[in-house]
Design an enzyme around this catalytic site. Structure first.
Site, PDB file in Angstrom:
ATOM      1  N   LYS A   1       0.862  -1.180   0.000  1.00  0.00           N
ATOM      2  CA  LYS A   1       0.000   0.000   0.000  1.00  0.00           C
ATOM      3  C   LYS A   1       0.901   1.232   0.000  1.00  0.00           C
ATOM      4  O   LYS A   1       1.704   1.420   0.921  1.00  0.00           O
ATOM      5  CB  LYS A   1      -0.879  -0.017   1.246  1.00  0.00           C
ATOM      6  CG  LYS A   1      -2.195   0.753   1.125  1.00  0.00           C
ATOM      7  CD  LYS A   1      -3.175   0.086   0.162  1.00  0.00           C
ATOM      8  CE  LYS A   1      -4.515   0.776   0.151  1.00  0.00           C
ATOM      9  NZ  LYS A   1      -5.274   0.517   1.391  1.00  0.00           N
ATOM     10  N   HIS A   2       0.813   2.033  -1.041  1.00  0.00           N
ATOM     11  CA  HIS A   2       1.625   3.254  -1.151  1.00  0.00           C
ATOM     12  C   HIS A   2       3.116   2.944  -1.005  1.00  0.00           C
ATOM     13  O   HIS A   2       3.831   3.604  -0.260  1.00  0.00           O
ATOM     14  CB  HIS A   2       1.170   4.304  -0.140  1.00  0.00           C
ATOM     15  CG  HIS A   2      -0.271   4.668  -0.277  1.00  0.00           C
ATOM     16  ND1 HIS A   2      -0.784   5.273  -1.401  1.00  0.00           N
ATOM     17  CD2 HIS A   2      -1.331   4.481   0.557  1.00  0.00           C
ATOM     18  CE1 HIS A   2      -2.083   5.458  -1.255  1.00  0.00           C
ATOM     19  NE2 HIS A   2      -2.440   4.978  -0.086  1.00  0.00           N
TER      20      HIS A   2
ATOM     21  N   HIS B   1      14.657   6.197   0.661  1.00  0.00           N
ATOM     22  CA  HIS B   1      14.005   7.507   0.751  1.00  0.00           C
ATOM     23  C   HIS B   1      12.951   7.679  -0.338  1.00  0.00           C
ATOM     24  O   HIS B   1      12.953   6.988  -1.321  1.00  0.00           O
ATOM     25  CB  HIS B   1      15.062   8.616   0.620  1.00  0.00           C
ATOM     26  CG  HIS B   1      15.813   8.831   1.913  1.00  0.00           C
ATOM     27  ND1 HIS B   1      16.737   7.938   2.383  1.00  0.00           N
ATOM     28  CD2 HIS B   1      15.746   9.826   2.831  1.00  0.00           C
ATOM     29  CE1 HIS B   1      17.229   8.381   3.537  1.00  0.00           C
ATOM     30  NE2 HIS B   1      16.640   9.522   3.828  1.00  0.00           N
TER      31      HIS B   1
ATOM     32  N   ASN C   1      12.312   6.178   8.172  1.00  0.00           N
ATOM     33  CA  ASN C   1      12.917   5.186   9.063  1.00  0.00           C
ATOM     34  C   ASN C   1      12.058   3.927   9.075  1.00  0.00           C
ATOM     35  O   ASN C   1      10.860   4.023   9.278  1.00  0.00           O
ATOM     36  CB  ASN C   1      13.035   5.744  10.475  1.00  0.00           C
ATOM     37  CG  ASN C   1      14.116   6.809  10.592  1.00  0.00           C
ATOM     38  OD1 ASN C   1      15.217   6.634  10.092  1.00  0.00           O
ATOM     39  ND2 ASN C   1      13.803   7.915  11.275  1.00  0.00           N
TER      40      ASN C   1
END
Length: 525
Positions: free
Chosen positions: A284-285, A525, A426
């Site tokens: 999801k995403h 990231h 993180n």
């Protein structure tokens, strides 16, 4: 409209070229050709005039010089409406060429061959071909240039409909494709030679990050929109053909793939590729909300789904086996945006057919063993890196605590570490027995990621006692480890490397945790 009276054909890849030449000849076009192409056309009974007859010079230097001659380039570049050009052409016996059909030496294919000699790579740098293509493309007002076999039939059909002539729109379209072709060809040569030590012939590759970067992608399809409806988007494919990935996948059913679908499918496929046993990843995403292995694919799917059934609604799913009927049955009970797998059993496709909007994507087999570079747009430039392809290497991990993990805990740590690599930093992953229990992703502090993962696990009533924890980067303070231990975690895997490692290790010892250092970080990231 410009009528085609004379065509020069020179093809390294001869697929379809005889049929194209025969079609041109049938329209009264004189065919001029070189070397092996001329030989093939004669064998097919097509009348051919050698380039050497046109120029008055033989092919020279082992075929390196064939078409580099004023009677070739003058014939292509002359502007027909310019009286001075026409006068000079007559004075020097230059006969106009109205169509150039050329494809180039297979440089990339040759360079990709295992153990290929440097000299062979150099010999497959085409010189005359790109020069003719560029000349014809520059003079597209008068000359048609064909560099793609897919254009052979459309060109013939248009000529048949127009008495042997081609429109300016067609010549312009062909010219644009021609310049893209030569740009890509030169880019491939530049990139390859940057990787090789040319003197002496290459014994080793240089840095995978080239001094100059040449990208060659062609639009495959427009997408409805980008991340949001007000953004435009399209899918581009690598034109080299040496790499196979999600961009080459085949959609078997369902709605049109969206930008976000493709981004999530890529994230899901990259994560499921970490595992050899039957595994399901639910994304999801771009973050995993469910990951599990199992004795069967159906079992792995059910375990992954049960990690977070709420988030699994409207998700993207990846599996690392051919999708079978039992797993498809389980999937059909949930609204899923898309599923990607290396193949689908017929009964699985039958069961999924009832979910008409479900996008079913078959990942292509094969492809390059060499990973592509990764790019991130930056104002005025690009960030480029090699992909994070480093697998889990538990044999290189170091136990830094008084208590070592048990074999069961170590297996769970390896599983959690593989998942954490694919979670946005993180990243914190709680796991046990080949299944995720809770995930904390993208938080601004590591302890907050621990708390998010714990909150999710508690909300879904997953027992935390005896779980293990993976952290994609070091714990900068003991607080994250202390939160995990209070919840019931028994072992931790992390890179280490913080100036406060001794404090974190001391906290783990005080709490009875086993802790492994990997020496490897997996920021995402």
């Amino acid at each position: 409209m410009k009528k085609i009276r004379r065509a020069l054909i020179s093809a390294s890849d001869k697929a379809g070229v005889a049929e194209f030449a025969a079609g041109l000849a049938g329209l009264g076009v004189e065919i001029v050709s070189t070397g092996g192409t001329a030989k093939l056309l004669r064998e097919k009974g097509i009348a051919v005039r050698d380039v050497s007859e046109l120029t008055g010079f033989p092919e020279m230097l082992d075929g390196r010089v064939k078409t580099l001659h004023p009677k070739v380039h003058g014939a292509i570049l002359a502007v027909r409406a310019n009286p001075e050009h026409e006068k000079q052409a007559r004075a020097h016996g230059i006969e106009f060429i109205d169509l150039v059909a050329v494809n180039l030496y297979p440089f990339e294919k040759t360079a990709a061959k295992p153990g290929v000699a440097f000299e062979e790579i150099i010999e497959n740098i085409d010189i005359g071909g790109p020069a003719m293509i560029r000349s014809a493309a520059k003079n597209f007002a008068d000359v048609a240039v064909v560099v793609d076999a897919a254009d052979y039939l459309p060109v013939l059909e248009e000529m048949r409909e127009n008495g042997g002539a081609l429109s300016s729109a067609t010549r312009s379209r062909l010219a644009r494709k021609a310049f893209a072709s030569t740009a890509a060809y030169d880019g491939a040569i530049s990139m390859t030679l940057q990787k090789l030590a040319a003197n002496p012939p290459p014994a080793a590759a240089s840095s995978p990050l080239p001094e100059s970067l040449h990208l060659d992608y062609t639009k495959f399809m427009d997408l409805r929109y980008g991340e949001n409806p007000h953004q435009k988007a399209a899918l581009y494919r690598n034109r080299s053909g040496n790499t196979v990935g999600l961009a080459q996948a085949r959609q078997l059913q369902g709605k049109e793939l969206s930008y976000n679908n493709l981004v999530d499918l890529e994230a899901a496929w990259q994560l499921v590729g970490e595992f050899n046993e039957p595994t399901t990843v639910i994304i999801k995403h771009t973050n995993p909300c469910g990951v599990a292995t199992g004795p069967s694919l159906a079992a792995s799917y059910q375990r992954a789904h049960d990690v977070d059934p709420v988030s699994a609604f409207g998700s993207v799913v990846a599996i690392n086996r051919r999708l079978d009927g039992a797993t498809a049955d389980a999937m059909s009970k949930l609204f899923i945006e898309a599923v990607v797998a290396p193949g689908f059993e017929p009964e699985a496709l039958e069961r999924l057919a009832g979910k008409k909007n479900l996008r079913v994507v078959e990942y292509p087999a094969g492809g390059s063993e060499e990973s592509e570079l990764e790019f991130k747009a930056l104002g005025g430039g690009l960030l480029v890196q090699t992909p994070d392809c480093l697998p889990a290497q538990p044999e290189n991990w170091t136990c830094v605590t008084e208590r070592a993990p048990s074999e069961e805990e170590k297996r769970a740590l390896v599983f959690a570490w593989r998942v954490a690599k694919h979670v946005k930093s993180n990243a914190i992953v709680f796991a046990r027995d080949g299944a995720v229990v809770g995930v904390g992703a993208g938080q601004m502090s590591r302890v907050d990621s621990v708390r998010v993962a714990l909150s999710k696990a508690r909300e879904l009533k997953h027992p935390l006692e005896g779980t293990v924890v993976a952290s994609d980067a070091f714990f900068p303070f003991p607080d994250g480890v202390e939160e995990a231990a209070r919840a019931g975690a028994r072992a931790v895997v992390q890179p280490g490397g913080s100036v406060r490692d001794p404090e974190v290790i001391a906290a783990a010892n005080r709490l009875g945790l086993a802790m492994m250092f990997t020496g490897v970080r997996h920021f995402r990231h």
